[in-house]
Design an enzyme around this catalytic site. Sequence first.
Site, PDB file in Angstrom:
ATOM      1  N   HIS A 298     -10.392   2.695   2.662  1.00  0.00           N
ATOM      2  CA  HIS A 298     -10.671   3.860   1.826  1.00  0.00           C
ATOM      3  C   HIS A 298     -12.070   3.708   1.251  1.00  0.00           C
ATOM      4  O   HIS A 298     -12.492   2.608   0.904  1.00  0.00           O
ATOM      5  CB  HIS A 298      -9.654   3.961   0.673  1.00  0.00           C
ATOM      6  CG  HIS A 298      -9.581   5.323   0.087  1.00  0.00           C
ATOM      7  ND1 HIS A 298     -10.466   5.762  -0.867  1.00  0.00           N
ATOM      8  CD2 HIS A 298      -8.749   6.357   0.338  1.00  0.00           C
ATOM      9  CE1 HIS A 298     -10.171   7.013  -1.178  1.00  0.00           C
ATOM     10  NE2 HIS A 298      -9.137   7.397  -0.471  1.00  0.00           N
ATOM     11  N   ASP A 355      -2.233   7.675   3.724  1.00  0.00           N
ATOM     12  CA  ASP A 355      -1.706   8.153   5.006  1.00  0.00           C
ATOM     13  C   ASP A 355      -0.864   7.123   5.745  1.00  0.00           C
ATOM     14  O   ASP A 355      -0.234   7.463   6.748  1.00  0.00           O
ATOM     15  CB  ASP A 355      -2.876   8.587   5.902  1.00  0.00           C
ATOM     16  CG  ASP A 355      -3.584   9.801   5.319  1.00  0.00           C
ATOM     17  OD1 ASP A 355      -4.793   9.699   5.040  1.00  0.00           O
ATOM     18  OD2 ASP A 355      -2.910  10.806   5.099  1.00  0.00           O
TER      19      ASP A 355
END
Length: 419
Positions: A298, A355
């Site tokens: 991320h 996700d």
Amino acid sequence: MSAATLVLNGTSYDFPVIVGSEKEVGIDIGRLRATTGAIALDPGYGNTGSCKSAITYIDGEKGILRYRGYRIEELAAKASFLEVTHLLVYGTLPTAGELRRFTRQLTEHTLLHEDMKKFYEGFPPSARPMSVLSTMVASLSTYYPDTQVDLNIIRLLAKLKTIAAFSYKKSIGQPFVYPRNDLGFVADFLHMMFAVPSEPYDVPDVVHKALDMLLILHADHEQNCSTSTVRMVGSSGTDLFSTVSSGVCALAGPLHGGANVAVIRMLEAIRDDGGDHSKFIAKAKDKSDPFRLMGFGHRVYKNFDPRARLIKEATDRVLSLLGREDPLLDIAKRLERIALEDEYFIARRLYPNLDFYSGILYRAMGLPTDMFTVLFALGRLPGWIAHWKEMREMHGRLHRPRQIYTGHTERAWIPIDQR
Ligand code: SDX
């Protein structure tokens, strides 16, 4: 902390420093080019703030996420998606009366204009759901004047789930199921997805609660790629529907919202390959291989994504309550354990993101894989609208970044017979 000093070619320049409500420090370089003649260069904007915003706060080092000051853990456990939508878009958690009125407003705008159904006839059954979604959202601007800003916010919040469910029905060749005013927001969506004309769909409570929470977890995430796209496109003054349609397009990419589908494809590939994770871990670490461990890493979280933790817990809970098992969940957990012990991932602070588990939870609820990113968009819509609204209310400038040119310097024209 009053100013930051830049020394360029022996000359010192001071730039004001601003400090946010969570003590974040920003150097205001709004006058950089005018005073120094130079620009700042930051490919991917990893170090550049595009705006001031009061909507969402993230601390990537500590794994903190708050919507308008409320912790994501508390909102996921105690709020409904419509309460969070009201909070993000209008800035406050609604009173009971405000929530009733807000819910009623949305209920009264869930239908699409009947003529819009004809648009679906032009799509092939194999059309990617996110392409259908962006097209249908943009086409709302052909029906509703952009002067009705407040009403268009209600229209879009109400109609996106209808557009999404209709696109699913189109993809499986089933007749559209119309929205029902007697069902709540999430239940109505699930009913439109899974009911058939001869048989209504009784929404299991565990599925209803899990989807409501997933939508909350996806609702906003400050200046992520798709929200920044919404701010960029919206800064030109175009209408809400066209602006959000651009956000849908950005979200569809596999490095962003499309990752939840890519994770499932990756886990299925590991399963079909006999469950040998080591090959995929090696591919993810191999710089000559474009493969990445989808659902990992991320730009902001260099610690656990708090949403990933909540989704992982919910996945275990939902599978157990539904009495189901999913081999992909076991593969995901083993992959996570191996990756988190591997120096490559540790050194780069790569953790599971939003996700990584969300697709497994959607699967557990019986939702089709091709619709996972559409579900992400359904959750993210309040965030997109909140940022678009905030930018308009702050009279934001047109977004127009600069560049450093690295092409040819001036050269003379060459007639074609001399090239
Ligand atoms: C979302 O921004 C948001 O808030 C997004 C989001 C939201 O709510 O809106 O949180 C939702 O989009 C989550 C991210 C979903 N995407 C994926 O899961 C795709 C896989 N992840 C990567 O592609 C990547 O981690 C990104 C795109 C998410 C972040 O990439 P960055 O910040 O540009 O990091 P990077 O590419 O500079 O990576 C740093 C290093 C590199 O290695 P080195 O060059 O230092 O040797 O880490 C490596 C990368 O190669 N790396 C990975 C990796 N992610 C980063 N290596 C293997 N597998 C990965 N997943």
